[in-house]
Design a protein around this motif. Structure first.
Motif, PDB file in Angstrom:
ATOM      1  N   THR A   1       0.859  -1.169   0.000  1.00  0.00           N
ATOM      2  CA  THR A   1       0.000   0.000   0.000  1.00  0.00           C
ATOM      3  C   THR A   1       0.901   1.226   0.000  1.00  0.00           C
ATOM      4  N   VAL A   2       0.608   2.151  -0.898  1.00  0.00           N
ATOM      5  CA  VAL A   2       1.340   3.423  -0.954  1.00  0.00           C
ATOM      6  C   VAL A   2       0.339   4.515  -0.609  1.00  0.00           C
ATOM      7  N   ASN A   3       0.662   5.308   0.393  1.00  0.00           N
ATOM      8  CA  ASN A   3      -0.223   6.376   0.867  1.00  0.00           C
ATOM      9  C   ASN A   3       0.360   7.732   0.495  1.00  0.00           C
ATOM     10  N   LEU A   4      -0.434   8.503  -0.226  1.00  0.00           N
ATOM     11  CA  LEU A   4       0.004   9.817  -0.687  1.00  0.00           C
ATOM     12  C   LEU A   4      -0.931  10.898  -0.172  1.00  0.00           C
ATOM     13  N   LEU A   5      -0.421  12.105  -0.066  1.00  0.00           N
ATOM     14  CA  LEU A   5      -1.234  13.278   0.222  1.00  0.00           C
ATOM     15  C   LEU A   5      -1.237  14.120  -1.041  1.00  0.00           C
ATOM     16  N   THR A   6      -2.413  14.517  -1.469  1.00  0.00           N
ATOM     17  CA  THR A   6      -2.503  15.244  -2.729  1.00  0.00           C
ATOM     18  C   THR A   6      -3.462  16.414  -2.630  1.00  0.00           C
TER      19      THR A   6
ATOM     20  N   SER B   1      -3.524   0.476  -3.478  1.00  0.00           N
ATOM     21  CA  SER B   1      -3.249  -0.932  -3.178  1.00  0.00           C
ATOM     22  C   SER B   1      -2.568  -1.585  -4.368  1.00  0.00           C
ATOM     23  N   CYS B   2      -1.589  -2.447  -4.067  1.00  0.00           N
ATOM     24  CA  CYS B   2      -0.811  -3.102  -5.118  1.00  0.00           C
ATOM     25  C   CYS B   2      -0.669  -4.586  -4.795  1.00  0.00           C
ATOM     26  N   VAL B   3      -0.583  -5.404  -5.840  1.00  0.00           N
ATOM     27  CA  VAL B   3      -0.352  -6.843  -5.673  1.00  0.00           C
ATOM     28  C   VAL B   3       0.877  -7.241  -6.466  1.00  0.00           C
ATOM     29  N   ASP B   4       1.508  -8.341  -6.057  1.00  0.00           N
ATOM     30  CA  ASP B   4       2.716  -8.780  -6.739  1.00  0.00           C
ATOM     31  C   ASP B   4       2.388  -9.518  -8.028  1.00  0.00           C
ATOM     32  N   TYR B   5       3.421  -9.896  -8.751  1.00  0.00           N
ATOM     33  CA  TYR B   5       3.247 -10.540 -10.050  1.00  0.00           C
ATOM     34  C   TYR B   5       2.508 -11.872  -9.929  1.00  0.00           C
ATOM     35  N   LEU B   6       2.758 -12.645  -8.891  1.00  0.00           N
ATOM     36  CA  LEU B   6       2.070 -13.922  -8.743  1.00  0.00           C
ATOM     37  C   LEU B   6       0.585 -13.742  -8.475  1.00  0.00           C
TER      38      LEU B   6
END
Length: 186
Positions: free
Chosen positions: A73-78, A129-134
């Motif tokens: 998970t990458v959390n950004l402020l925008t 949210s991100c998932v890996d290649y598998l």
């Protein structure tokens, strides 16, 4: 599209890269200092939040589980809405890589439609949210049989894991470093 940024936290250098061919004109640098968000010098429109990166490992229920999936998970402020750059029709359109002290610790894809953004302050938090290649293999159409299953069934052949991975990972894993990754399996 290339959205990238880095920040230092407890003497650890974190780097995050999002890359996609969907928006070739978009190039965005993520600011590293969330402390200066409300200062006079606002060169960036997007910053890392205080809990910017989280990489988690799926805890296997079985000790002998051969594949262990990862997510991030990458959390950004925008200040400006950028959610449209994280939406795609395909689960492999937007690649992400996360580095810790110049070593890659996560490589995968942004999960389709899985970003969330609150609308409470001048700066909104965007959680990606991100998932890996598998993990993305569950979305992969292995033989493109969407048209006519009966005709495909008569000409069906065996497909190896190497064929599947080579077709899926045609661009390689390390888009930032410019290296083509090798595939080894037993």
């Amino acid at each position: 599209m290339l959205i990238k940024g880095s920040f230092k936290q407890q003497n650890i250098l974190w780097e995050v890269y999002f890359k996609s061919d969907l928006y070739p004109e978009v190039s965005l640098e993520i600011g590293s200092s969330p402390d200066s968000l409300f200062g006079e010098n606002q060169n960036f429109q997007v910053y890392f939040s205080s809990d910017a990166v989280e990489v988690t490992t799926e805890s296997p229920e079985d000790t002998f589980q051969p594949i262990i999936k990862h997510s991030a998970t990458v959390n950004l402020l925008t200040k400006t809405y950028i959610g449209q750059y994280f939406w795609s029709e395909s689960p492999i359109d937007i690649r992400v890589e996360i580095f810790r002290n110049k070593e890659i610790i996560f490589s995968g894809f942004v999960t389709q439609g899985s970003y969330s953004q609150s609308y409470a302050d001048a700066y909104d938090e965007l959680n990606i949210s991100c998932v890996d290649y598998l993990s993305v293999l569950e979305y992969y159409n292995y033989a493109d049989i969407s048209h006519n299953y009966d005709s495909y069934k008569t000409s069906a052949t065996n497909v190896s894991f190497q064929n599947i991975f080579n077709n899926l990972l045609i661009d390689g894993l390390d888009f930032h470093l410019g290296k083509k990754s090798s595939l080894y399996y037993d």
